[in-house]
Design an enzyme around this catalytic site. Structure first.
Site, PDB file in Angstrom:
ATOM      1  N   SER A 241       0.856  -1.170   0.000  1.00 49.96           N
ATOM      2  CA  SER A 241       0.000   0.000   0.000  1.00 49.96           C
ATOM      3  C   SER A 241       0.900   1.230   0.000  1.00 49.96           C
ATOM      4  O   SER A 241       2.108   1.119   0.169  1.00 49.96           O
ATOM      5  CB  SER A 241      -0.894   0.026   1.239  1.00 49.96           C
ATOM      6  OG  SER A 241      -0.096   0.189   2.391  1.00 49.96           O
ATOM      7  N   LYS A 242       0.278   2.363  -0.199  1.00 48.22           N
ATOM      8  CA  LYS A 242       1.097   3.571  -0.315  1.00 48.22           C
ATOM      9  C   LYS A 242       1.906   3.838   0.940  1.00 48.22           C
ATOM     10  O   LYS A 242       2.995   4.376   0.889  1.00 48.22           O
ATOM     11  CB  LYS A 242       0.184   4.763  -0.620  1.00 48.22           C
ATOM     12  CG  LYS A 242      -0.193   4.777  -2.083  1.00 48.22           C
ATOM     13  CD  LYS A 242      -1.376   5.665  -2.354  1.00 48.22           C
ATOM     14  CE  LYS A 242      -1.980   5.290  -3.698  1.00 48.22           C
ATOM     15  NZ  LYS A 242      -3.269   5.914  -3.921  1.00 48.22           N
ATOM     16  N   ARG A 243       1.342   3.445   2.085  1.00 47.30           N
ATOM     17  CA  ARG A 243       2.086   3.687   3.311  1.00 47.30           C
ATOM     18  C   ARG A 243       2.960   2.491   3.667  1.00 47.30           C
ATOM     19  O   ARG A 243       3.641   2.479   4.667  1.00 47.30           O
ATOM     20  CB  ARG A 243       1.124   4.001   4.454  1.00 47.30           C
ATOM     21  CG  ARG A 243       0.222   2.841   4.813  1.00 47.30           C
ATOM     22  CD  ARG A 243      -0.836   3.258   5.793  1.00 47.30           C
ATOM     23  NE  ARG A 243      -0.279   3.996   6.929  1.00 47.30           N
ATOM     24  CZ  ARG A 243      -1.005   4.569   7.850  1.00 47.30           C
ATOM     25  NH1 ARG A 243      -2.320   4.507   7.772  1.00 47.30           N
ATOM     26  NH2 ARG A 243      -0.452   5.200   8.856  1.00 47.30           N
ATOM     27  N   HIS A 244       2.901   1.464   2.830  1.00 52.17           N
ATOM     28  CA  HIS A 244       3.679   0.284   3.156  1.00 52.17           C
ATOM     29  C   HIS A 244       4.507  -0.179   1.964  1.00 52.17           C
ATOM     30  O   HIS A 244       4.236  -1.188   1.334  1.00 52.17           O
ATOM     31  CB  HIS A 244       2.748  -0.843   3.609  1.00 52.17           C
ATOM     32  CG  HIS A 244       3.507  -2.027   4.133  1.00 52.17           C
ATOM     33  ND1 HIS A 244       3.949  -2.106   5.427  1.00 52.17           N
ATOM     34  CD2 HIS A 244       3.944  -3.149   3.535  1.00 52.17           C
ATOM     35  CE1 HIS A 244       4.603  -3.239   5.592  1.00 52.17           C
ATOM     36  NE2 HIS A 244       4.621  -3.884   4.455  1.00 52.17           N
TER      37      HIS A 244
END
Length: 468
Positions: A241-244
RNA sequence: GGCCCGUUCGUCUAUCGGUUAGGACGCUAGGUUUUCAACCUAGAAAGAGGGGUUCGACUCCCCUACGGGCUGCCA
């Protein structure tokens, strides 16, 4: 006669094109291109609050850099809202859909109660079979009247036969209370209108396929062939994901990977053609098929990408490398190369690109040809230019002055000189390297001499022998 | 909670009932070498667990565990 293949990539413009989306696009592209079909692009921008033109631009440029060309103009889903509404009203008129006046609060209350009682939280609208005479003068959404008995079967090219009990399907909203269409309706209408024959998308849509099938059925449209591919996971196995750890495709460009290597790597990630690991676009398009796609999610492995990159650089032709190097420099906000530098780079290219792992590394290797005299050796290189070494380099100069300027000849000359001094070749090669490149790491000294030419080589040796 | 999908070396994968379970990246050891690489040789390394079906299961079925997805007037 088989109808021509039409695939599509349908990203929502809420962020950059990440690696998973890029692979989905690649699969669709390969499938269409390998079959003389069309590969279409549709921007799913029906969520006005989250869609941005910047994201659309980023996705388009990402696809372009990856070399995934689409047929025709990219279609904006939002701009087709009228057609979506038209279909919704048609379903309404035919009794395949109904107006639901339930408020958000009522729905929330229903779900809470359902959860508390351990029942399915799928909303069951009381308006499904309500007499129109009882309709209030209030905002409403249009819901599809989904089948409640029997089952819906999706014959998926990747997942196989997937069966859903219809009582597990909800009456999805297709028109919001403000009259705008939802994604669930829009995809179906657009895919149908665009003549899409094969829908290759992430398996997060597998459940949706069953719900969307209701619309196809209501409208009497043929259902396209589905292929739900597993998502890509991060190196730790967690969802990307974008934060991961999810990076935009342009981040990979900035890391210095050539697009051909990315295409190869991404194609091999989750798809296989026997034991083939390294292949060209032509081979990939020829070999790609839905049956070769795996069912388990894959993880990113940059080490393997590095390895493929090295192989691709070795077979890419010099001009193509230079061409992509230019866009690499732009992407990394680096200064562009001068014409002279490009010419020099091209001369050295065979040595520079061979087994390189990134454009950054190519530039590193190219240092000797990109800098100008007098060369300032870095600290380590300076150390190898001690007085003894300098005198040997001095001794070397006259041997080079009249030698025929070929790699083998140069190698012999330097080797002979080393032997005369009872030294290993390395003892001379290192100072020689320092003199020619100003560094301790560089291409082969003989390759450098050939690329530099006699005059420049002698001048650099002269600089080193007299300098410091 | 409900529904759906998945699970072969560390990683990507081959196998489509019968193999000493193969390849690739990475890793380890040795070799080669003008630096970094590259290259050569060798090696370690896998069928989540439990039941079935079958002469025979990694392969088919069921259960469990674990992971993932969906369950929105997001896409």
């Amino acid at each position: 006669m088989n109808s021509p293949v039409v695939t599509r990539f349908a990203p929502s413009p809420t962020g950059f094109l990440h690696i998973g989306g890029a692979r989905t696009a690649l699969f669709n592209w390969l499938y269409a291109r390998g079959r003389g079909g069309k590969f279409l692009l549709r921007i799913e921008d029906t969520d006005r609050a989250r869609s941005t033109p910047e994201a659309t631009a980023a996705i388009l440029s990402g696809l372009t850099w990856l070399g995934l060309d689409w047929d025709g103009e990219a279609i904006s889903q939002f701009e087709r809202a009228d057609r979506h509404a038209e279909v919704a009203h048609q379903m309404l008129a035919q009794g395949h859909a109904y107006k639901c006046f339930a408020t958000q609060d009522e729905i929330e209350a229903f779900r809470e109660a359902a959860r508390a009682e351990g029942r399915s939280t799928l909303y069951q609208s009381p308006w499904r079979d309500a007499d129109p005479a009882t309709h209030p003068d209030a905002p409403y959404v249009v819901r599809v009247k989904a089948a409640r008995d029997g089952e819906t079967v999706i014959e998926d090219s990747v997942q196989g036969r997937v069966v859903f009990r219809n009582d597990q399907l909800d009456d999805m909203v297709c028109l919001r209370s403000d009259g705008t269409p939802t994604y669930m309706l829009a995809v179906v209408v657009d895919d149908h209108d665009m003549g899409v024959t094969h829908i290759i998308r992430g398996d997060d849509h597998l459940n949706n396929a069953a719900r969307q099938a209701q619309v196809y059925q209501a409208m009497g449209w043929p259902v396209p062939q589905f292929a739900h591919i597993p998502l890509i996971h991060g190196e730790d196995g967690k969802k990307l994901s974008k934060r991961h750890g999810a990076l935009g495709i342009e981040d990979y460009q900035r890391m210095g990977y050539p697009s051909a290597a990315i295409r190869n790597y991404l194609a091999r990630l989750g798809w296989s053609h026997g034991d083939d690991e390294f292949f060209s676009d032509a081979q990939a398009t020829e070999w790609f098929d839905l049956g070769g796609i795996g069912r388990a999610p894959a993880r990113l492995d940059l080490k393997k990408l590095d390895h493929l990159t090295a192989q691709h650089f070795s077979v890419l032709d010099d001009a193509a490398v230079l061409q992509e190097l230019r866009s690499y420099l732009t992407a990394t906000d680096a200064a562009p190369l001068s014409e002279t530098q490009e010419e020099a780079l091209l001369r050295a290219m065979p040595q520079l690109k061979d087994k390189a792992k990134s454009f950054g590394q190519i530039l590193e290797r190219a240092h000797f040809v990109l800098t100008q005299r007098p060369i300032q050796p870095d600290e380590k290189a300076g150390k190898s230019l001690d007085p003894v070494s300098r005198s040997i380099l001095n001794e070397l100069t006259p041997h080079l002055r009249n030698a025929s300027w070929e790699r083998e000849r140069l190698e012999t000359i330097v080797g002979d000189l080393a032997a005369e001094h009872g030294l290993g070749l390395g003892k001379i090669a290192q100072p020689l390297r320092a003199a020619l490149a100003g560094r301790t790491v560089s291409p082969s000294v003989f390759d450098m001499m050939v690329v530099l030419g006699r005059e420049e080589t002698l001048a650099r040796l002269q600089d080193a022998a007299t300098g410091g």
